[in-house]
Enzyme design. Structure first.
Site, short mmCIF file in Angstrom:
data_model
loop_
_atom_site.label_atom_id
_atom_site.label_comp_id
_atom_site.label_asym_id
_atom_site.label_seq_id
_atom_site.Cartn_x
_atom_site.Cartn_y
_atom_site.Cartn_z
N ASP A 1 63.15 85.83 33.82
CA ASP A 1 64.24 85.52 34.75
C ASP A 1 64.61 86.79 35.53
O ASP A 1 64.88 87.83 34.93
CB ASP A 1 65.43 85.01 33.93
CG ASP A 1 66.57 84.50 34.77
OD1 ASP A 1 66.31 83.98 35.88
OD2 ASP A 1 67.73 84.59 34.30
N HIS A 2 64.64 86.69 36.85
CA HIS A 2 65.03 87.82 37.71
C HIS A 2 64.25 89.11 37.44
O HIS A 2 64.86 90.18 37.33
CB HIS A 2 66.53 88.11 37.62
CG HIS A 2 67.38 87.02 38.18
ND1 HIS A 2 67.55 86.83 39.54
CD2 HIS A 2 68.10 86.04 37.57
CE1 HIS A 2 68.33 85.78 39.74
NE2 HIS A 2 68.67 85.27 38.57
N ASP B 1 62.06 88.71 41.78
CA ASP B 1 63.26 88.58 42.60
C ASP B 1 63.34 89.74 43.59
O ASP B 1 63.82 90.82 43.27
CB ASP B 1 64.49 88.55 41.69
CG ASP B 1 65.78 88.40 42.48
OD1 ASP B 1 65.73 88.38 43.72
OD2 ASP B 1 66.85 88.32 41.84
N HIS C 1 76.15 83.48 39.98
CA HIS C 1 76.02 83.73 38.55
C HIS C 1 77.37 84.03 37.91
O HIS C 1 78.18 84.75 38.49
CB HIS C 1 75.10 84.93 38.30
CG HIS C 1 73.68 84.70 38.75
ND1 HIS C 1 73.16 85.28 39.88
CD2 HIS C 1 72.69 83.96 38.21
CE1 HIS C 1 71.90 84.90 40.01
NE2 HIS C 1 71.59 84.10 39.02
N HIS D 1 69.97 78.45 40.67
CA HIS D 1 70.52 79.48 39.77
C HIS D 1 72.04 79.32 39.72
O HIS D 1 72.63 78.60 40.52
CB HIS D 1 70.18 80.88 40.31
CG HIS D 1 68.78 81.30 40.03
ND1 HIS D 1 68.45 82.40 39.28
CD2 HIS D 1 67.60 80.74 40.41
CE1 HIS D 1 67.15 82.51 39.21
NE2 HIS D 1 66.59 81.52 39.90
N GLY D 2 72.66 80.04 38.78
CA GLY D 2 74.12 80.02 38.70
C GLY D 2 74.67 78.62 38.49
O GLY D 2 75.71 78.26 39.04
P1 13P Z 1 74.72 81.13 35.10
O1 13P Z 1 74.95 82.18 34.07
O2 13P Z 1 75.77 81.12 36.15
O3 13P Z 1 74.47 79.80 34.49
O4 13P Z 1 73.37 81.53 35.88
C1 13P Z 1 72.17 81.54 35.16
C2 13P Z 1 71.04 81.98 36.03
O5 13P Z 1 70.97 81.73 37.22
C3 13P Z 1 69.95 82.72 35.37
O6 13P Z 1 68.97 83.13 36.29
O1 G3H Z 2 71.04 85.51 36.11
C1 G3H Z 2 71.14 86.28 35.16
C2 G3H Z 2 71.13 85.75 33.78
O2 G3H Z 2 72.35 85.10 33.47
C3 G3H Z 2 70.79 86.83 32.81
O3 G3H Z 2 71.83 87.72 32.67
O4 G3H Z 2 70.91 89.99 33.02
O5 G3H Z 2 72.97 89.60 31.62
O6 G3H Z 2 70.71 88.91 30.79
P1 G3H Z 2 71.58 89.16 31.99
ZN ZN Z 3 69.77 83.58 38.22
#
Ligand code: 13P
Ligand code: G3H
Ligand code: ZN
Length: 286
Positions: free
Chosen positions: A82-83, A104, A180, A208-209
C-alpha cells in the site's frame, strides 16, 4: 490456496459488480481477523501492508504471516503493498512474495508519475505482479486544507485516460473526495467525476480513505466502477475501542491473549460488515 494477484480477482468483481476489500495489516491479529472474516463471508480479500507496516512488522515476517494464512484459507487472498513510494521498496516486496504493489507517484508532476509507474509496471508484469497507481492527490484528513483546495487535487478524467494508456497499470486510485484518517464531517464524493473517469479508463478503480464513508455512498461508488476499497482507520478504531474496553473492564488482567483476543473478534466483525457492503460477501462459491 496460494496467494493470488489483484488482477486475478478483478474479472469476477467486474462481472458481478462488486468491490474487493483491501484491509491494512501490521500484525498477527489483523492478518488472522481479515482472513477469518473472508472465510466466514465467503469473500475474496486483499491484505495490504504499507511501508510503515513493513517497518513495524518486518518484510519477511508480514509476508510469511499472510502467505501462511492464505495457504490455509479456502478463499482467495492477495498480498499488496500500500502506497509504495520507492522503486527499490517495491522490488523488495515483489521479491519477498507480494502479489500486487502500489507505486504512489501522486505527489510528482504528471510526466514523472507516468515514468515511475511505467518502470514498475514493466518489471512487475514481467513476474506476474499487479500494479496500482494513484492520480490526483488523496491526502489525509489531518491536513488542514479547505474543500476547494482539496478539489484542486481531484483526479482529472482526461489525465486519467492519458495516464492509464501510458503506464499500462492494472488499477487506478482516484481522488474524488475521500481522505485518509477519521473525517470530521461526512465526506462528499464526486460521483460524476468518478463516472467520467471510469468511462475514460475502463480499468478497475480503487477508493482510498474509505473508512468513515457512509455505506450508501460506498454502494454508489461500487455501482460506478470502484472495485477495490481500502480500509485502515475503521479497523484500527474497531480493534482499539474493544481493547480499551476490555482493559477497563479487567484492569488486573495481564495475559495479552485475553486482551487481544476480544479485540481481534471485534475487528473481524467490522471487516465482515464491510464485505457485505462491498458486495464481495458470498462471491466465493466453491
Ligand atoms: P483509511 O484509513 O481512511 O481507511 O484509508 C485507508 C487507505 O486508503 C489505505 O491506503
Ligand atoms: O493510507 C495509509 C494507510 O492507512 C497506512 O497507514 O502508513 O500509518 O501504515 P500507515
Ligand atoms: Zn491510501
Amino acid at each position: 490456496m496460494s496467494l493470488v494477484t489483484i488482477a486475478a480477482l478483478m474479472p469476477q468483481a467486474e462481472k458481478e459488480g462488486y468491490a474487493v476489500g483491501a484491509f491494512n495489516a501490521n500484525n498477527l491479529e489483523f492478518v488472522q481477523a481479515i482472513v477469518a472474516a473472508a472465510e466466514r463471508q465467503k469473500s475474496p480479500v486483499i491484505i495490504q501492508a504499507s511501508q510503515g507496516a513493513i517497518n513495524y512488522a518486518g518484510l519477511e515476517q508480514i509476508t510469511a504471516m499472510v502467505r501462511t494464512a492464505a495457504q490455509a484459507a479456502t478463499v482467495p487472498v492477495a498480498l499488496h503493498l500500500d502506497h509504495g513510494t520507492d522503486f527499490n521498496q517495491v522490488m523488495r516486496c515483489i521479491r519477498a512474495g507480494f502479489t500486487s504493489v502500489m507505486i504512489d507517484g501522486s505527489k510528482l508532476p504528471l510526466q514523472e508519475n507516468i515514468a515511475l509507474v511505467r518502470r514498475v509496471v514493466e518489471v512487475a508484469h514481467a513476474v506476474g505482479v499487479s500494479v496500482e497507481a494513484e492520480l490526483g492527490r488523496i491526502g489525509g484528513t489531518e491536513e488542514h486544507i479547505t474543500v476547494s483546495d482539496r478539489e484542486a487535487f481531484f483526479t482529472d478524467p482526461d489525465e486519467a485516460e492519458t495516464f492509464v494508456k501510458a503506464t499500462g497499470v492494472d488499477t487506478l486510485a482516484v481522488a474524488i473526495g475521500t481522505a485518509h484518517g477519521p473525517y470530521k464531517g461526512e465526506p462528499k464524493l464526486d460521483f460524476e467525476r468518478l463516472e467520467a473517469i471510469r468511462a475514460r479508463v475502463g480499468i478497475p478503480i480503487v477508493l482510498h480513505g474509505s473508512s468513515g464513508v457512509p455505506d450508501e455512498a460506498i454502494r454508489q461508488a461500487v455501482a460506478r466502477g470502484v472495485r477495490k476499497i481500502n480500509i485502515d482507520t475503521d479497523l484500527r478504531q474497531g480493534f482499539t475501542a474493544r481493547l480499551r474496553a476490555v482493559m477497563a473492564e479487567q484492569p488486573e488482567e495481564y495475559d495479552p491473549r485475553k486482551l487481544l483476543g476480544p479485540a481481534r473478534e471485534a475487528l473481524q466483525q467490522v471487516i465482515e460488515h464491510k464485505m457485505q457492503v462491498f458486495g464481495s460477501a458470498g462471491q466465493v462459491r466453491k
